[in-house]
Design a protein around this motif. Sequence first.
Motif, PDB file in Angstrom:
ATOM      1  N   GLY A 185       3.425  13.057  -2.534  1.00  0.00           N
ATOM      2  CA  GLY A 185       3.089  11.517  -2.006  1.00  0.00           C
ATOM      3  C   GLY A 185       4.282  11.297  -0.867  1.00  0.00           C
ATOM      4  N   GLY A 186       3.293  12.220   0.134  1.00  0.00           N
ATOM      5  CA  GLY A 186       4.137  11.258   1.680  1.00  0.00           C
ATOM      6  C   GLY A 186       3.751  10.087   2.335  1.00  0.00           C
ATOM      7  N   ASN A 187       2.629   9.566   1.594  1.00  0.00           N
ATOM      8  CA  ASN A 187       2.538   8.007   2.268  1.00  0.00           C
ATOM      9  C   ASN A 187       2.787   7.453   2.222  1.00  0.00           C
ATOM     10  N   TYR A 188       3.938   7.365   0.350  1.00  0.00           N
ATOM     11  CA  TYR A 188       5.496   6.918   0.483  1.00  0.00           C
ATOM     12  C   TYR A 188       6.290   7.415   1.129  1.00  0.00           C
ATOM     13  N   ARG A 189       6.619   9.298   0.766  1.00  0.00           N
ATOM     14  CA  ARG A 189       8.234   9.446   1.634  1.00  0.00           C
ATOM     15  C   ARG A 189       7.850   9.673   2.866  1.00  0.00           C
ATOM     16  N   TYR A 190       6.888   9.030   3.666  1.00  0.00           N
ATOM     17  CA  TYR A 190       6.794   9.553   5.489  1.00  0.00           C
ATOM     18  C   TYR A 190       7.699   8.233   5.929  1.00  0.00           C
ATOM     19  N   PRO A 191       6.905   6.549   5.194  1.00  0.00           N
ATOM     20  CA  PRO A 191       7.291   5.763   6.000  1.00  0.00           C
ATOM     21  C   PRO A 191       8.798   5.458   5.179  1.00  0.00           C
ATOM     22  N   ARG A 192       9.050   5.531   4.162  1.00  0.00           N
ATOM     23  CA  ARG A 192      10.380   5.729   3.727  1.00  0.00           C
ATOM     24  C   ARG A 192      11.453   6.374   3.939  1.00  0.00           C
ATOM     25  N   GLU A 193      11.322   7.218   4.706  1.00  0.00           N
ATOM     26  CA  GLU A 193      12.082   7.746   5.763  1.00  0.00           C
ATOM     27  C   GLU A 193      12.643   7.738   7.219  1.00  0.00           C
ATOM     28  N   PHE A 194      11.326   7.693   7.789  1.00  0.00           N
ATOM     29  CA  PHE A 194      11.599   7.326   9.051  1.00  0.00           C
ATOM     30  C   PHE A 194      11.341   5.684  10.075  1.00  0.00           C
ATOM     31  N   VAL A 195      10.423   5.055   8.232  1.00  0.00           N
ATOM     32  CA  VAL A 195      10.862   3.247   9.131  1.00  0.00           C
ATOM     33  C   VAL A 195      11.714   2.338   8.378  1.00  0.00           C
ATOM     34  N   SER A 196      10.936   2.407   6.846  1.00  0.00           N
ATOM     35  CA  SER A 196      11.820   1.201   5.996  1.00  0.00           C
ATOM     36  C   SER A 196      11.442   1.816   4.732  1.00  0.00           C
ATOM     37  N   PRO A 197      12.469   2.062   3.699  1.00  0.00           N
ATOM     38  CA  PRO A 197      12.151   2.132   1.984  1.00  0.00           C
ATOM     39  C   PRO A 197      11.436   1.108   1.461  1.00  0.00           C
ATOM     40  N   PHE A 198      12.011  -0.758   1.989  1.00  0.00           N
ATOM     41  CA  PHE A 198      11.300  -1.743   1.839  1.00  0.00           C
ATOM     42  C   PHE A 198       9.961  -1.509   1.797  1.00  0.00           C
ATOM     43  N   LEU A 199       9.530  -0.969   3.201  1.00  0.00           N
ATOM     44  CA  LEU A 199       8.268  -1.760   3.385  1.00  0.00           C
ATOM     45  C   LEU A 199       7.081  -0.203   1.936  1.00  0.00           C
ATOM     46  N   ALA A 200       8.163   0.829   2.560  1.00  0.00           N
ATOM     47  CA  ALA A 200       7.308   2.184   1.602  1.00  0.00           C
ATOM     48  C   ALA A 200       7.140   1.309   1.123  1.00  0.00           C
ATOM     49  N   PHE A 201       7.986   0.651  -0.111  1.00  0.00           N
ATOM     50  CA  PHE A 201       7.794   0.438  -1.937  1.00  0.00           C
ATOM     51  C   PHE A 201       5.867  -0.330  -1.444  1.00  0.00           C
ATOM     52  N   LEU A 202       6.393  -1.420  -1.075  1.00  0.00           N
ATOM     53  CA  LEU A 202       5.294  -2.311  -0.718  1.00  0.00           C
ATOM     54  C   LEU A 202       3.967  -1.585  -0.987  1.00  0.00           C
ATOM     55  N   ALA A 203       3.817  -0.684   0.321  1.00  0.00           N
ATOM     56  CA  ALA A 203       2.266  -0.326   0.608  1.00  0.00           C
ATOM     57  C   ALA A 203       1.699   0.371  -1.009  1.00  0.00           C
ATOM     58  N   ALA A 204       3.200   1.672  -1.180  1.00  0.00           N
ATOM     59  CA  ALA A 204       2.638   1.910  -2.878  1.00  0.00           C
ATOM     60  C   ALA A 204       2.664   0.807  -3.904  1.00  0.00           C
ATOM     61  N   TRP A 205       3.136  -0.092  -3.688  1.00  0.00           N
ATOM     62  CA  TRP A 205       3.064  -0.957  -4.733  1.00  0.00           C
ATOM     63  C   TRP A 205       1.506  -1.193  -4.352  1.00  0.00           C
ATOM     64  N   GLY A 206       0.956  -2.327  -3.197  1.00  0.00           N
ATOM     65  CA  GLY A 206      -0.147  -1.989  -3.279  1.00  0.00           C
ATOM     66  C   GLY A 206      -1.471  -1.290  -3.261  1.00  0.00           C
ATOM     67  N   LEU A 207      -0.650  -0.223  -2.579  1.00  0.00           N
ATOM     68  CA  LEU A 207      -2.244   0.539  -3.451  1.00  0.00           C
ATOM     69  C   LEU A 207      -2.157   1.425  -4.555  1.00  0.00           C
ATOM     70  N   GLY A 208      -1.234   0.463  -5.223  1.00  0.00           N
ATOM     71  CA  GLY A 208      -1.573   0.969  -7.110  1.00  0.00           C
ATOM     72  C   GLY A 208      -1.808  -0.457  -7.579  1.00  0.00           C
ATOM     73  N   VAL A 209      -2.041  -1.860  -7.553  1.00  0.00           N
ATOM     74  CA  VAL A 209      -2.973  -3.134  -7.474  1.00  0.00           C
ATOM     75  C   VAL A 209      -3.764  -2.887  -6.778  1.00  0.00           C
ATOM     76  N   SER A 210      -4.329  -2.445  -5.861  1.00  0.00           N
ATOM     77  CA  SER A 210      -6.227  -1.958  -5.373  1.00  0.00           C
ATOM     78  C   SER A 210      -6.316  -0.886  -6.063  1.00  0.00           C
ATOM     79  N   MET A 211      -5.909   0.461  -6.344  1.00  0.00           N
ATOM     80  CA  MET A 211      -6.539   1.103  -7.287  1.00  0.00           C
ATOM     81  C   MET A 211      -6.005   1.319  -8.224  1.00  0.00           C
ATOM     82  N   PHE A 212      -6.164   0.589  -9.589  1.00  0.00           N
ATOM     83  CA  PHE A 212      -5.772   0.568 -11.166  1.00  0.00           C
ATOM     84  C   PHE A 212      -6.498  -0.609 -12.007  1.00  0.00           C
ATOM     85  N   GLY A 213      -6.120  -1.653 -10.136  1.00  0.00           N
ATOM     86  CA  GLY A 213      -7.271  -2.777 -10.463  1.00  0.00           C
ATOM     87  C   GLY A 213      -9.139  -3.213  -9.976  1.00  0.00           C
ATOM     88  N   GLY A 214      -8.425  -2.041  -8.797  1.00  0.00           N
ATOM     89  CA  GLY A 214      -9.982  -2.524  -8.072  1.00  0.00           C
ATOM     90  C   GLY A 214     -10.702  -0.873  -8.526  1.00  0.00           C
TER      91      GLY A 214
END
Length: 442
Positions: A71-100
């Motif tokens: 889960g590096g595309n989530y864990r790297y931003p969470r660790e080095f940038v912002s947990p909130f931004l990392a979650f939004l990126a993962a959530w947005g990816l989920g919306v795009s991947m499961f819905g599109g």
Amino acid sequence: MTEHEGGDVGLLDAVAIEVGLVVGGALFSLTGVATGIAGTGVFVSFALAFGIVVLGLVPTAMLGAAFPTTGGNYRYPREFVSPFLAFLAAWGLGVSMFGGGLPLYALTFGQYVESLVAVDPVVVGFLVLTAFFLVNLGGIHVAARVQVLLFVALVAALGVFVVFGAPAVDTANLTPLFSTGPVGVVAGAAILYFVCLGANFVVDIGGDVREATVTLPQSLAISVPVVLTLYVATAVVAVGSVGVAALSDQPLTVAAAAFLSPGLRGFFVVGGALFAITTSINAVFIIVPKYLDALAADGLVPGVLAATNDRFGTAHWGLLVVYLLSVAALVTPIPVAGLGTLLGFGGIFLIVPVMLAAIRAVRRRPEAFASVPSYVGRRTTTTLAASAVVCNALLFVVLATQSPTVCAVWVGLVAVGAGYYLARTRLGTGERDPEPVVEGSA
């Protein structure tokens, strides 16, 4: 960080997963869509999309080699940038991947089967989603073996398309080069961006890769040139053989019918189109549990979604939820172009936090990168990451102006995710003290 030197995924497996993620949606689901937008410049759109992807691919590969994890595309931003931004990126990816993404791949699979026999594409799409849901219940080792077999047939089929199609290319079909203008070429690149981005997702299985510090960069060095060559050559042959008008919003079988015999056309559809799309579906099912595991460890999704069964060690409940969401999106009347555009927003947004993480990581943990044999240096990594952020922002704006309604839907669903995150963390059910990617990096 926990490194898995004895993981199940070797170099060939990693290359097959990367190629499977990349070759599928773009080439077989969206070439026609992108042609309708970029016109004769569609092959330039492919090259442009890949060029921007490579800007981010190098820093991503460096992160994956220095800090192998799942889960590096989530864990790297969470660790080095912002947990909130990392979650939004993962959530947005989920919306795009499961819905599109998954419904796009499944529907396109059904459309290609329909070109051979009279079937309902939606029903066929449902069956292929079900099949690969069941395959991945057997674990990553089984899924990776299937991926390699599909990958070999895929490359052979694309080779047939390019070799037999090259003599049929009429240069008049490729002029003028930018028939829809520069904006059309850039918009076409934005449509194609996510599926060109697919190789980045190998960092999400870094914890399952054998000797990831060496294997991850090597696999990307192999898969990226292979896919870029296949993409550009296939786009030139497709447009050059039948022209923009005939190919716009149509599958590649329209071009294949112009120069392939019935037997070779059947091989192209099965070994190329169908296998390419199924490698993408299979790779998504391989990667999703890695995100669920990381999010559940942080208390941001229910732990049951990451819970694994005793026999295969797979997140059966999480995979079931993903399967049901993708099936629900499949049966909606969203057109292929809408599904592809929805997919693009999540991919473009995801890469920005990862690039910010790379910039901060090379400053905070230089010794971890120094141990990577292929490390390109702090300055190069930072420059490439910063350039990728700018280019991704530009692509997002262009895609949003081309598809404002789809953008509004995606932004609205991401806003729902932001509300969910704030509610869960404020209620004290999320944001547990997570296991760091690497000791001392926080």
